[in-house]
Motif scaffolding. Structure first.
Motif, PDB file in Angstrom:
ATOM      1  N   LEU A  47       0.827  -1.192   0.000  1.00  0.00           N
ATOM      2  CA  LEU A  47       0.000   0.000   0.000  1.00  0.00           C
ATOM      3  C   LEU A  47       0.870   1.254   0.000  1.00  0.00           C
ATOM      4  N   ALA A  48       0.300   2.330  -0.524  1.00  0.00           N
ATOM      5  CA  ALA A  48       1.050   3.585  -0.619  1.00  0.00           C
ATOM      6  C   ALA A  48       1.385   4.116   0.760  1.00  0.00           C
ATOM      7  N   ASP A  55      10.799  18.445  -1.837  1.00  0.00           N
ATOM      8  CA  ASP A  55      10.236  19.714  -2.276  1.00  0.00           C
ATOM      9  C   ASP A  55       9.109  19.511  -3.285  1.00  0.00           C
ATOM     10  N   GLY A  56       7.986  20.206  -3.061  1.00  0.00           N
ATOM     11  CA  GLY A  56       6.902  20.210  -4.016  1.00  0.00           C
ATOM     12  C   GLY A  56       5.959  19.031  -3.911  1.00  0.00           C
ATOM     13  N   ASP A  57       6.177  18.095  -2.996  1.00  0.00           N
ATOM     14  CA  ASP A  57       5.303  16.946  -2.889  1.00  0.00           C
ATOM     15  C   ASP A  57       4.063  17.287  -2.070  1.00  0.00           C
ATOM     16  N   ASP A  58       3.084  16.391  -2.103  1.00  0.00           N
ATOM     17  CA  ASP A  58       1.821  16.646  -1.416  1.00  0.00           C
ATOM     18  C   ASP A  58       1.989  16.530   0.085  1.00  0.00           C
ATOM     19  N   PRO A  59       1.286  17.372   0.845  1.00  0.00           N
ATOM     20  CA  PRO A  59       1.302  17.257   2.301  1.00  0.00           C
ATOM     21  C   PRO A  59       0.393  16.134   2.771  1.00  0.00           C
ATOM     22  N   THR A  60       0.417  15.863   4.073  1.00  0.00           N
ATOM     23  CA  THR A  60      -0.461  14.858   4.662  1.00  0.00           C
ATOM     24  C   THR A  60      -1.909  15.199   4.324  1.00  0.00           C
ATOM     25  N   ILE A  61      -2.678  14.195   3.919  1.00  0.00           N
ATOM     26  CA  ILE A  61      -4.032  14.441   3.433  1.00  0.00           C
ATOM     27  C   ILE A  61      -5.008  14.701   4.581  1.00  0.00           C
ATOM     28  N   PRO A  62      -6.023  15.517   4.354  1.00  0.00           N
ATOM     29  CA  PRO A  62      -7.051  15.732   5.365  1.00  0.00           C
ATOM     30  C   PRO A  62      -8.101  14.633   5.328  1.00  0.00           C
ATOM     31  N   GLN A  63      -8.828  14.495   6.421  1.00  0.00           N
ATOM     32  CA  GLN A  63      -9.991  13.624   6.487  1.00  0.00           C
ATOM     33  C   GLN A  63     -11.067  14.276   7.342  1.00  0.00           C
ATOM     34  N   MET A  64     -12.267  13.713   7.287  1.00  0.00           N
ATOM     35  CA  MET A  64     -13.396  14.313   7.991  1.00  0.00           C
ATOM     36  C   MET A  64     -13.165  14.374   9.498  1.00  0.00           C
ATOM     37  N   GLU A  65     -13.750  15.390  10.142  1.00  0.00           N
ATOM     38  CA  GLU A  65     -13.619  15.564  11.583  1.00  0.00           C
ATOM     39  C   GLU A  65     -14.394  14.505  12.356  1.00  0.00           C
ATOM     40  N   GLY A  66     -15.551  14.103  11.841  1.00  0.00           N
ATOM     41  CA  GLY A  66     -16.395  13.162  12.560  1.00  0.00           C
ATOM     42  C   GLY A  66     -17.272  13.879  13.576  1.00  0.00           C
ATOM     43  N   PRO A  67     -18.178  13.156  14.233  1.00  0.00           N
ATOM     44  CA  PRO A  67     -19.156  13.795  15.108  1.00  0.00           C
ATOM     45  C   PRO A  67     -18.705  14.011  16.551  1.00  0.00           C
ATOM     46  N   TYR A  68     -17.473  13.588  16.906  1.00  0.00           N
ATOM     47  CA  TYR A  68     -17.113  13.553  18.323  1.00  0.00           C
ATOM     48  C   TYR A  68     -16.047  14.555  18.744  1.00  0.00           C
ATOM     49  N   ARG A 176     -10.671  -4.520   9.452  1.00  0.00           N
ATOM     50  CA  ARG A 176     -11.674  -3.572   9.001  1.00  0.00           C
ATOM     51  C   ARG A 176     -11.129  -2.487   8.080  1.00  0.00           C
ATOM     52  N   ASN A 177      -9.808  -2.436   7.909  1.00  0.00           N
ATOM     53  CA  ASN A 177      -9.248  -1.479   6.954  1.00  0.00           C
ATOM     54  C   ASN A 177      -9.830  -1.694   5.560  1.00  0.00           C
ATOM     55  N   ASN A 178     -10.176  -2.934   5.234  1.00  0.00           N
ATOM     56  CA  ASN A 178     -10.670  -3.260   3.897  1.00  0.00           C
ATOM     57  C   ASN A 178     -12.130  -2.905   3.691  1.00  0.00           C
ATOM     58  N   THR A 179     -12.859  -2.644   4.776  1.00  0.00           N
ATOM     59  CA  THR A 179     -14.288  -2.364   4.646  1.00  0.00           C
ATOM     60  C   THR A 179     -14.674  -0.955   5.083  1.00  0.00           C
ATOM     61  N   ASP A 180     -13.762  -0.240   5.716  1.00  0.00           N
ATOM     62  CA  ASP A 180     -14.023   1.128   6.161  1.00  0.00           C
ATOM     63  C   ASP A 180     -13.903   2.070   4.965  1.00  0.00           C
ATOM     64  N   THR A 181     -14.998   2.753   4.616  1.00  0.00           N
ATOM     65  CA  THR A 181     -14.995   3.609   3.428  1.00  0.00           C
ATOM     66  C   THR A 181     -14.183   4.887   3.611  1.00  0.00           C
ATOM     67  N   ILE A 182     -13.855   5.245   4.858  1.00  0.00           N
ATOM     68  CA  ILE A 182     -13.068   6.453   5.117  1.00  0.00           C
ATOM     69  C   ILE A 182     -11.576   6.158   5.135  1.00  0.00           C
ATOM     70  N   TYR A 183     -11.213   4.947   5.498  1.00  0.00           N
ATOM     71  CA  TYR A 183      -9.806   4.553   5.643  1.00  0.00           C
ATOM     72  C   TYR A 183      -8.987   4.907   4.395  1.00  0.00           C
ATOM     73  N   ASP A 184      -7.778   5.406   4.616  1.00  0.00           N
ATOM     74  CA  ASP A 184      -6.851   5.724   3.533  1.00  0.00           C
ATOM     75  C   ASP A 184      -5.457   5.239   3.928  1.00  0.00           C
ATOM     76  N   PRO A 185      -4.826   4.375   3.125  1.00  0.00           N
ATOM     77  CA  PRO A 185      -3.521   3.809   3.494  1.00  0.00           C
ATOM     78  C   PRO A 185      -2.415   4.843   3.611  1.00  0.00           C
ATOM     79  N   ARG A 186      -2.602   6.029   3.040  1.00  0.00           N
ATOM     80  CA  ARG A 186      -1.575   7.072   3.168  1.00  0.00           C
ATOM     81  C   ARG A 186      -1.478   7.600   4.592  1.00  0.00           C
TER      82      ARG A 186
END
Length: 274
Positions: A47-48, A55-68, A176-186
């Motif tokens: 996995l990635a 220099d010039g590469d992408d920063p750490t990706i954002p994800q949703m805050e969630g309800p908590y 559950r990494n394989n079934t969680d729709t929010i999970y991102d291997p990065r």
């Protein structure tokens, strides 16, 4: 991208970390070597990896805050708030040129061992700031599972005077990494068994422009002289103290000694408008 632990080559980040630990400057010849943001073993197959820091590469990706999420978490790096497998998460916060950033706010929150979030208090919630070398360290437990999600930790990351990055950190080899729709291997941490618990590592790369130099000097976008306000670096503020900064009044939320970069608009965990 390849993990340095599997290929054996030395990355720029490895050199920078070694220099930071020893209090030395990194060799100029190695400043141009691509760096990986994860350097421990324990990757999840092919996995990635989290973004490189060259220099010039992408920063750490954002994800949703969630309800908590809850604001005004306590200032602490250790959260011994309940039973579970002890977990230590550590790493650095870097800018776009792979230089560490000091005074970065990291606000963590997670579920307890049973997968429940404390919505009335602040169990398993806390914020901290990176040190002069850009490092952070969190002590908590391995969070439990709850329906629909894999195991994860929430975090908000904010460099002085910069926008907030909201994201989540994940554990390798979780079914559950394989079934969680929010999970991102990065956003996978490197996790291994340690003494008395588990040890994890993750380095954040923020979208902060930097000028590379032989010495990995932490950067700051703020000054110690407030524009027409009473806030001042070096002052010990107590909770409830009031200051002005840039013509706006603020109330202190957490007792602390002010430093450049922690001006009221920059650190909402310490100050609110009022």
């Amino acid at each position: 991208m390849e993990n340095e632990t599997s290929t054996g080559h030395v990355t720029r980040k490895t050199v920078l970390k070694a220099a930071l630990a020893a209090g030395m400057a990194a060799p100029v010849a190695l400043m141009g070597v691509p760096a990986l943001a994860r350097t421990m073993g324990g990757s999840e197959g092919d996995l990635a990896l989290t973004p490189t820091c060259d220099d010039g590469d992408d920063p750490t990706i954002p994800q949703m805050e969630g309800p908590y999420f809850k604001p005004n978490s306590p200032l602490r790096s250790s959260m011994p708030d309940g039973p579970g497998t002890r977990l230590t998460v550590s790493g650095y916060v870097f800018g776009r040129s792979c230089l560490p950033i000091s005074g970065v706010l990291l606000d963590f929150w997670q579920a307890d061992n049973n997968g429940a979030y404390d919505n009335t208090g602040f169990k398993f919630r806390g914020h901290q700031f990176t040190g002069a070398d850009g490092s952070y360290k969190l002590t908590a437990i391995v969070p439990g599972l709850y329906p629909g999600r894999t195991r994860h930790i929430h975090v908000k990351v904010q460099a002085p005077g910069r926008p907030i990055l909201t994201t989540q950190l994940y554990f390798p080899n979780e079914p559950r990494n394989n079934t969680d729709t929010i999970y991102d291997p990065r956003l996978l941490m490197n996790v291994r068994d340690g003494s008395g618990g588990r040890e994890a590592a993750f380095d954040f790369v923020l979208d902060v422009k930097q000028n590379p130099s032989p010495t990995p000097t932490p950067t700051s976008t703020a000054t110690s002289n407030p524009p027409g306000g009473t806030w001042a670096a070096g002052t010990a503020y107590t909770a409830g103290a009031r200051v002005t900064y840039g013509g706006v009044g603020y109330v202190c939320l957490q007792a602390h000694t002010a430093i450049a970069g922690w001006e009221p608009p920059n650190v909402p965990a310490l100050w609110r408008v009022g």
